[in-house]
Design a protein around this motif. Structure first.
Motif, PDB file in Angstrom:
ATOM      1  N   GLN A  42       0.886  -1.168  -0.099  1.00  0.00           N
ATOM      2  CA  GLN A  42       0.082  -0.097   0.018  1.00  0.00           C
ATOM      3  C   GLN A  42       0.855   1.228   0.109  1.00  0.00           C
ATOM      4  N   LEU A  43       1.889   1.167   0.743  1.00  0.00           N
ATOM      5  CA  LEU A  43       2.935   2.612   0.958  1.00  0.00           C
ATOM      6  C   LEU A  43       3.466   2.669  -0.497  1.00  0.00           C
ATOM      7  N   CYS A  44       3.929   1.489  -1.202  1.00  0.00           N
ATOM      8  CA  CYS A  44       4.661   1.495  -2.313  1.00  0.00           C
ATOM      9  C   CYS A  44       3.540   2.088  -3.507  1.00  0.00           C
ATOM     10  N   GLU A  45       2.516   1.814  -3.462  1.00  0.00           N
ATOM     11  CA  GLU A  45       1.444   2.195  -4.340  1.00  0.00           C
ATOM     12  C   GLU A  45       1.072   3.792  -4.244  1.00  0.00           C
ATOM     13  N   GLU A  46       1.050   4.268  -3.103  1.00  0.00           N
ATOM     14  CA  GLU A  46       0.848   5.542  -2.438  1.00  0.00           C
ATOM     15  C   GLU A  46       1.871   6.432  -2.901  1.00  0.00           C
ATOM     16  N   ASN A  47       3.321   5.846  -3.036  1.00  0.00           N
ATOM     17  CA  ASN A  47       4.466   6.902  -2.958  1.00  0.00           C
ATOM     18  C   ASN A  47       5.267   6.703  -4.117  1.00  0.00           C
ATOM     19  N   MET A  48       4.970   5.710  -4.809  1.00  0.00           N
ATOM     20  CA  MET A  48       5.708   5.783  -6.079  1.00  0.00           C
ATOM     21  C   MET A  48       5.111   5.455  -7.544  1.00  0.00           C
ATOM     22  N   ASN A  49       5.774   6.006  -8.339  1.00  0.00           N
ATOM     23  CA  ASN A  49       5.346   6.002  -9.805  1.00  0.00           C
ATOM     24  C   ASN A  49       5.798   4.720 -10.446  1.00  0.00           C
ATOM     25  N   ASN A  50       7.112   4.168 -10.090  1.00  0.00           N
ATOM     26  CA  ASN A  50       7.564   2.929 -10.949  1.00  0.00           C
ATOM     27  C   ASN A  50       8.145   2.076  -9.655  1.00  0.00           C
ATOM     28  N   THR A  51       7.573   0.943  -9.166  1.00  0.00           N
ATOM     29  CA  THR A  51       8.307  -0.018  -8.467  1.00  0.00           C
ATOM     30  C   THR A  51       9.680  -0.541  -8.629  1.00  0.00           C
ATOM     31  N   TYR A  52      10.091  -0.415  -9.989  1.00  0.00           N
ATOM     32  CA  TYR A  52      11.128  -1.152 -10.336  1.00  0.00           C
ATOM     33  C   TYR A  52      12.484  -0.402  -9.892  1.00  0.00           C
ATOM     34  N   ASN A  53      12.360   0.832  -9.345  1.00  0.00           N
ATOM     35  CA  ASN A  53      13.312   1.818  -9.262  1.00  0.00           C
ATOM     36  C   ASN A  53      13.368   2.121  -7.752  1.00  0.00           C
ATOM     37  N   CYS A  54      12.679   1.355  -6.969  1.00  0.00           N
ATOM     38  CA  CYS A  54      12.875   1.630  -5.439  1.00  0.00           C
ATOM     39  C   CYS A  54      13.051   0.179  -4.590  1.00  0.00           C
ATOM     40  N   TYR A  55      14.066   0.266  -3.655  1.00  0.00           N
ATOM     41  CA  TYR A  55      14.171  -0.700  -2.850  1.00  0.00           C
ATOM     42  C   TYR A  55      14.008  -0.408  -1.289  1.00  0.00           C
ATOM     43  N   GLU A  56      13.576  -1.461  -0.799  1.00  0.00           N
ATOM     44  CA  GLU A  56      13.481  -1.171   0.876  1.00  0.00           C
ATOM     45  C   GLU A  56      14.449  -2.338   1.492  1.00  0.00           C
TER      46      GLU A  56
END
Length: 77
Positions: A42-56
């Motif tokens: 949910q947080l990823c969907e709310e705060n990122m345009n593209n999930t391929y360029n974000c890592y946690e």
């Protein structure tokens, strides 16, 4: 990872079969991540345009009891 490898090395030297311990640790982490997946998604969907360029990265603190059963203490991001 060096810390856990040193622990496993020490335990092996003291005669502990570390394969079941490692499997239990893996299962603990996998189940923890599954349990945390909905709010993370949910947080990823709310705060990122593209999930391929974000890592946690997560840190997992585990306590081993006298029978080498792992207990989750906390998860840090």
């Amino acid at each position: 990872m060096e810390t856990i490898s040193k622990l496993m090395e020490y335990l092996q030297k003291t005669g502990v079969d570390t394969k079941p311990l490692w499997k239990n640790l893996q299962q603990l982490v996998i189940k923890t991540m599954i349990a945390c997946e909905p709010p993370i998604t949910q947080l990823c969907e709310e705060n990122m345009n593209n999930t391929y360029n974000c890592y946690e990265l997560f840190g997992v603190d585990v306590l081993l009891d006298q029978k080498l059963k792992p207990w989750l203490l906390e998860v840090m991001d």
